[in-house]
Design a protein around this motif. Structure first.
Motif, mmCIF file in Angstrom:
data_model
loop_
_atom_site.group_PDB
_atom_site.id
_atom_site.type_symbol
_atom_site.label_atom_id
_atom_site.label_comp_id
_atom_site.label_asym_id
_atom_site.label_seq_id
_atom_site.Cartn_x
_atom_site.Cartn_y
_atom_site.Cartn_z
ATOM 1 N N LEU A 182 -11.283 3.103 43.770
ATOM 2 C CA LEU A 182 -10.927 4.490 43.491
ATOM 3 C C LEU A 182 -12.161 5.270 43.037
ATOM 4 O O LEU A 182 -12.428 6.370 43.488
ATOM 5 C CB LEU A 182 -9.863 4.536 42.396
ATOM 6 N N LYS A 183 -12.914 4.628 42.163
ATOM 7 C CA LYS A 183 -14.101 5.276 41.596
ATOM 8 C C LYS A 183 -15.096 5.605 42.706
ATOM 9 O O LYS A 183 -15.675 6.682 42.737
ATOM 10 C CB LYS A 183 -14.730 4.323 40.585
ATOM 11 N N SER A 184 -15.297 4.674 43.632
ATOM 12 C CA SER A 184 -16.301 4.921 44.667
ATOM 13 C C SER A 184 -15.836 6.051 45.582
ATOM 14 O O SER A 184 -16.631 6.882 46.016
ATOM 15 C CB SER A 184 -16.606 3.638 45.439
ATOM 16 N N TYR A 185 -14.515 6.103 45.863
ATOM 17 C CA TYR A 185 -14.005 7.230 46.649
ATOM 18 C C TYR A 185 -14.219 8.545 45.899
ATOM 19 O O TYR A 185 -14.592 9.556 46.481
ATOM 20 C CB TYR A 185 -12.513 7.045 46.943
ATOM 21 N N GLU A 186 -13.967 8.474 44.590
ATOM 22 C CA GLU A 186 -14.087 9.668 43.764
ATOM 23 C C GLU A 186 -15.523 10.192 43.796
ATOM 24 O O GLU A 186 -15.762 11.373 43.979
ATOM 25 C CB GLU A 186 -13.709 9.302 42.327
ATOM 26 N N THR A 187 -16.476 9.270 43.635
ATOM 27 C CA THR A 187 -17.889 9.652 43.641
ATOM 28 C C THR A 187 -18.278 10.273 44.977
ATOM 29 O O THR A 187 -18.955 11.293 45.034
ATOM 30 C CB THR A 187 -18.771 8.414 43.383
ATOM 31 N N ARG A 188 -17.795 9.626 46.047
ATOM 32 C CA ARG A 188 -18.141 10.164 47.367
ATOM 33 C C ARG A 188 -17.550 11.551 47.567
ATOM 34 O O ARG A 188 -18.191 12.440 48.126
ATOM 35 C CB ARG A 188 -17.663 9.209 48.462
ATOM 36 N N LEU A 189 -16.308 11.709 47.111
ATOM 37 C CA LEU A 189 -15.658 13.013 47.235
ATOM 38 C C LEU A 189 -16.421 14.080 46.465
ATOM 39 O O LEU A 189 -16.668 15.171 46.953
ATOM 40 C CB LEU A 189 -14.234 12.935 46.691
ATOM 41 N N GLU A 190 -16.787 13.706 45.244
ATOM 42 C CA GLU A 190 -17.521 14.649 44.398
ATOM 43 C C GLU A 190 -18.809 15.090 45.077
ATOM 44 O O GLU A 190 -19.139 16.263 45.137
ATOM 45 C CB GLU A 190 -17.863 13.982 43.070
ATOM 46 N N SER A 191 -19.544 14.113 45.583
ATOM 47 C CA SER A 191 -20.827 14.430 46.221
ATOM 48 C C SER A 191 -20.605 15.302 47.454
ATOM 49 O O SER A 191 -21.341 16.262 47.695
ATOM 50 C CB SER A 191 -21.547 13.121 46.555
ATOM 51 N N LEU A 192 -19.545 14.973 48.230
ATOM 52 C CA LEU A 192 -19.256 15.784 49.413
ATOM 53 C C LEU A 192 -18.885 17.215 49.014
ATOM 54 O O LEU A 192 -19.353 18.176 49.621
ATOM 55 C CB LEU A 192 -18.111 15.159 50.206
#
Lengths: 667, 63, 147
Positions: A403-413
């Motif tokens: 979940l965290k890695s998806y969250e980070t990727r989303l944030e960066s995007l």
């Protein structure tokens, strides 16, 4: 104008009333004010610009972003206290033409309920301490200041380091403004006004003459006046076209810049599309990760129970002992065997035998185990649950990190997309087309203007030829008329005056420009380091007072010089202006510089420090520690030009105090 | 800034050798402009009257 | 072991009921028993408060075997004997209440709304955030005690 004192009250970082005395006498005409970034150097600069010109913002401020002039600590105290609002003021004491003046400008501010601060101009007073008179009318005070220093060239005397080099690259549309300002400073504007006066008189006299004439003479005069009017009209029209041409050129430049931005924008749009597609996928993954994590909720409570389970298992183990339940035997079965006095294997025994005792003991143990049935069951269940929970913890961690890695990727995007959005905002493919169309229209109009400009030139040349003929005719007729001799002479004299004046203006301005060129070149040569001197040979001041520099091969070189050199060039020009405007003595005007050395090499800085005191009558320097370290300080002070030294110290966030420092004794 | 009277002084080299009345006219106009911030129209009227007077004086001087 | 819970009802403090319902509705939990069990194992305030008139949450027979095992263990740990269903749930109602109080006053203190009747609900939209926080808390607890 020489500034002797600056007093601020609740202004910017300066809480309470604080005063700076400026050095101004004789050789010691330099005031150095040292302060790190954020301590209020620019606050001092603001104070001077605010007092003199009422400037509430500086060019360096972000567009549309208001700057609070009132001291925030004072505002807070007022809000917590009586909440009547506070007065912020700046007082400048200065000398001009042997008189002692004081200029006072203030404003009222109050913290409002919505968190904003309401600021309102309050007083503007000019006091002449020589005779005690005061001016309080805003327009009159402003006119007085304007006469002291034209606002259009204020930045030549009061400037910050970042801005200096921009003086050499003024925008097209500002060029005319700046040129007017410089003409004003050099008094050329007054010469031009005098010419207007003479022209005005000539026109009036011609009209009068026409009124008093008769017959052919009158006709010829009328013709001449009409011709003159037509010529003037044509020339005015030409000037108008010329001005418009400049505006059109500026517009084309703007469109080109915009188009260039837009072509970058279309790249941004493409990038955004790709990122948005990527985001779609990541969002889907994120939602799935959310679901997977939520699904784990059923195990959360059980996982939390884990240490309880281990503990209870231990207790049960202890309670039940190590005995294992004989799964094939029940207590009633054993009871039967004991009753029948028959062994498990089928052999008979009696009540005294070993077999009988063993069976009795087995019976007791099985009986006790049977009464602990519930505890055994519980232990089994506890162990089963412990087994079930094995691996659940790592699963939880995995899903959480998913979940965290998806969250980070989303944030960066999201961040990247937002950046691109900002680039793209307000533009579209359509505006590229619109701009393209506008550009075409502007170019067409510019070409039409050129044709019109040439046509007008032909027109007035022809009219002037005709005018010359009429003038000759008039001369003939005048002899015959013998009338209005005095008016005729007056007209003649005025005509001659206008002609002489035109020539004189031309000569005068060329002379001034030449002086400026010489002084700028000389100053530049003085200020530059060796390599700069080899590269930059000559300065040319154009008719619009913009600059060009030439290299050793006499080629235009302005576009190739470094920022530091550009800054030095600007300073050379500013000082040249001060020299030329001041005539045979130093211009009575302070040079007020905010962080001027930032981009300069050590050589340039040293040269400047030696040079300015020679040509200016007052120098106020706002510097940082980096520009003005102990070595520089010692060196500069030992040259005997520094009269005052101050240090800006921060006592608490947003509050600065001005502390007078020692100036090295150079005797 | 520089001395007020300086302006006509600085322009003098460019009008030297011209008709004396023309020179006088120009320097006086310059002085008038630099001394007072009156409108072009007002200064014109004032200078026009002065020119009339100078011409009269010249006429009288000649006769 | 409690196999027969009969028609035994499990109850919670009335002001806490809306939060259970909200979590169920937002699909953060599948059964009330799930969250009730979780609450039982959360640290609670050392002083137990009077829960007042408690109201029905669900039937005891909706609890899974694992949940019942976990709860029974807790009951055993606390009383050192195997409790009857009614005794066990009476005890667990107090545990769950304390756990819930911990959640809304500590872990979720900035995520909850207290309305005038003092009904506790999560700020709409914060349900998942609450879940993540709870999971992170549990994960932290698990790492804290090495076995």
């Amino acid at each position: 104008m020489i500034i002797t004192q600056l007093t601020m009250h609740h202004f910017r970082q300066f809480y309470g009333t604080q005063t700076i005395e400026f050095a101004h006498d004789g050789d010691e005409m330099v005031t150095v004010i040292l302060g790190e970034n954020g301590r209020g150097k620019t606050g001092l600069y603001r104070a001077v610009m605010y007092a003199l010109f009422g400037d509430r913002t500086l060019e360096q401020d972000a567009k549309g972003k208001g700057v609070l002039l009132a001291n925030s600590r004072a505002l807070k105290e007022d809000e917590a206290g009586q909440h009547r609002g506070i007065e912020s003021s700046v007082r400048i004491r200065f000398r001009h033409a042997d008189k002692d003046y004081e200029l006072h400008r203030s404003q009222l501010s109050r913290q409002q309920a919505n968190g904003k601060v309401h600021e309102e101009a309050s007083e503007l007073i000019l006091i002449d301490h020589t005779d005690g008179s005061r001016i309080t009318k805003k327009e009159e005070v402003e006119r007085f200041i304007h006469d002291l220093l034209d606002e259009r060239v204020k930045h030549y005397f009061f400037f910050d380091g970042e801005r200096i080099e921009r003086l050499t690259r003024v925008d097209e549309d500002q060029k005319e403004e700046v040129a007017t300002g410089i003409r004003n400073l050099l008094k050329i504007d007054q010469v031009l006004k005098s010419r207007d006066v003479l022209g005005h008189m000539l026109k009036a006299t011609s009209k009068q003459l026409e009124k008093h004439s008769t017959g052919d003479y009158k006709k010829a005069l009328q013709k001449r006046n009409s011709l003159q009017e037509q010529i003037e009209e044509a020339k005015n029209e030409q000037a108008r076209i010329n001005k418009e041409q400049t505006a059109l050129a500026v517009r084309i430049q703007e469109i080109d810049n915009r188009l260039e931005e837009l072509s970058q924008v279309s790249v941004a749009i493409r990038q955004r599309r790709e990122l948005e597609k990527e985001k779609e996928g990541v969002s889907k993954g994120y939602a799935e990760a959310q679901q997977a994590l939520t699904a784990l909720h059923s195990t959360i409570g059980l996982l939390m129970a884990r240490d309880v389970l281990y503990e209870v298992k231990k207790q049960l183990d202890f309670y039940l002992g190590e005995n294992r339940l004989e799964e094939t035997m029940t207590a009633s079965g054993l009871q039967e065997l004991i009753h029948d006095l028959t062994c498990i294997c089928g052999r008979a025994f009696d009540e005294d035998s070993e077999e009988y005792r063993r069976l009795q003991s087995l019976y007791r143990s099985v009986k006790s185990q049977e009464s602990n049935q519930a505890y055994y069951e519980m232990k089994a269940e506890v162990m089963q649950l412990i087994g079930y929970l094995e691996g659940k913890e790592s699963e939880l961690s995995e899903r959480l990190s998913d979940l965290k890695s998806y969250e980070t990727r989303l944030e960066s995007l999201n961040y990247q997309i937002e950046q691109l959005n900002q680039q793209v905002t307000g533009s579209s493919e359509q505006s590229i087309q619109e701009l393209g169309e506008e550009r075409e229209a502007v170019v067409t109009r510019k070409a039409q203007h050129e044709v019109e400009f040439r046509r007008l030139e032909e027109e007035w040349t022809e009219l002037e030829n005709e005018l010359a003929k009429v003038d000759l005719q008039l001369k003939d007729l005048k002899v015959k008329s013998g009338l209005h001799q005095q008016l005729l002479t007056k007209e003649e004299k005025l005509k001659e005056s206008v002609d002489v004046m035109d020539r004189a203006i031309n000569g005068f301005e060329q002379d001034v420009i030449q002086d400026l060129e010489l002084a700028t070149s000389e100053n530049l040569a003085y200020l530059l380091d060796d390599s700069g001197r080899q590269n930059l040979q000559d300065v040319k001041v154009e008719q619009d007072y913009s600059l060009e520099v030439y290299n050793a091969f006499n080629q235009p070189f302005l576009a190739n010089i470094s920022q530091g050199q550009r800054q030095v060039l600007s300073l050379s020009f500013i000082t040249a202006l001060a020299q030329v405007a001041g005539g045979n003595k130093a211009l009575e005007m302070p040079l007020f510089m905010d962080t001027p050395f930032g981009r300069l090499s050590t050589d340039h800085q040293e040269n400047l420090m030696n040079f300015i005191p020679q040509i200016a009558s007052q120098w106020i320097l706002l510097v940082t520690d980096r520009e003005y370290d102990e070595t520089v300080k010692r060196k500069f002070e030992s040259s005997g030009v520094v009269g005052r030294f101050y240090r800006l110290e921060s006592t608490e966030p947003g509050v600065t105090t001005i502390e007078a420092g020692e100036v090295l004794n150079h005797d | 800034m520089s001395d007020e009277a300086n302006l006509s002084e600085r322009l003098r080299p460019f009008i030297e050798g011209e008709d004396p009345l023309v020179q006088k006219m120009i320097t006086h106009t310059l002085d008038e402009v630099s001394r007072k911030s009156l409108s072009v129209d007002a200064i014109s009227k004032k200078m026009s009257r002065r020119l009339d007077q100078w011409m009269r004086e010249e006429e009288e001087g000649r006769s | 072991m409690i196999k027969d819970t009969g028609s035994l009802r499990v109850r919670v403090r009335p002001t806490y009921l809306p939060l259970y319902k909200q979590l169920l509705k937002s699909r953060q939990i599948r059964q009330h028993s799930e969250f009730f069990t979780t609450c039982c194992f959360l640290p609670g305030p050392s002083e137990r408060v009077d829960m007042g008139n408690i109201t029905e949450l669900c039937q005891a027979n909706s609890f899974t075997d694992y949940q019942l095992t976990a709860l029974s263990s807790l009951g055993y740990k606390k009383s050192q004997r195997i409790l009857e269903p009614n005794e066990l749930f009476e005890m667990m109602e107090k545990e769950a209440d304390a756990g819930m109080t911990f959640l809304i006053t500590e872990l979720w203190h900035d995520l909850v709304n207290l309305n005038q009747d003092e009904d506790v609900t999560l700020i709409p939209g914060q349900e998942f955030e609450a879940q993540v926080r709870l999971i992170k808390f549990v994960q932290g607890k698990l790492e804290e005690v090495p076995f």
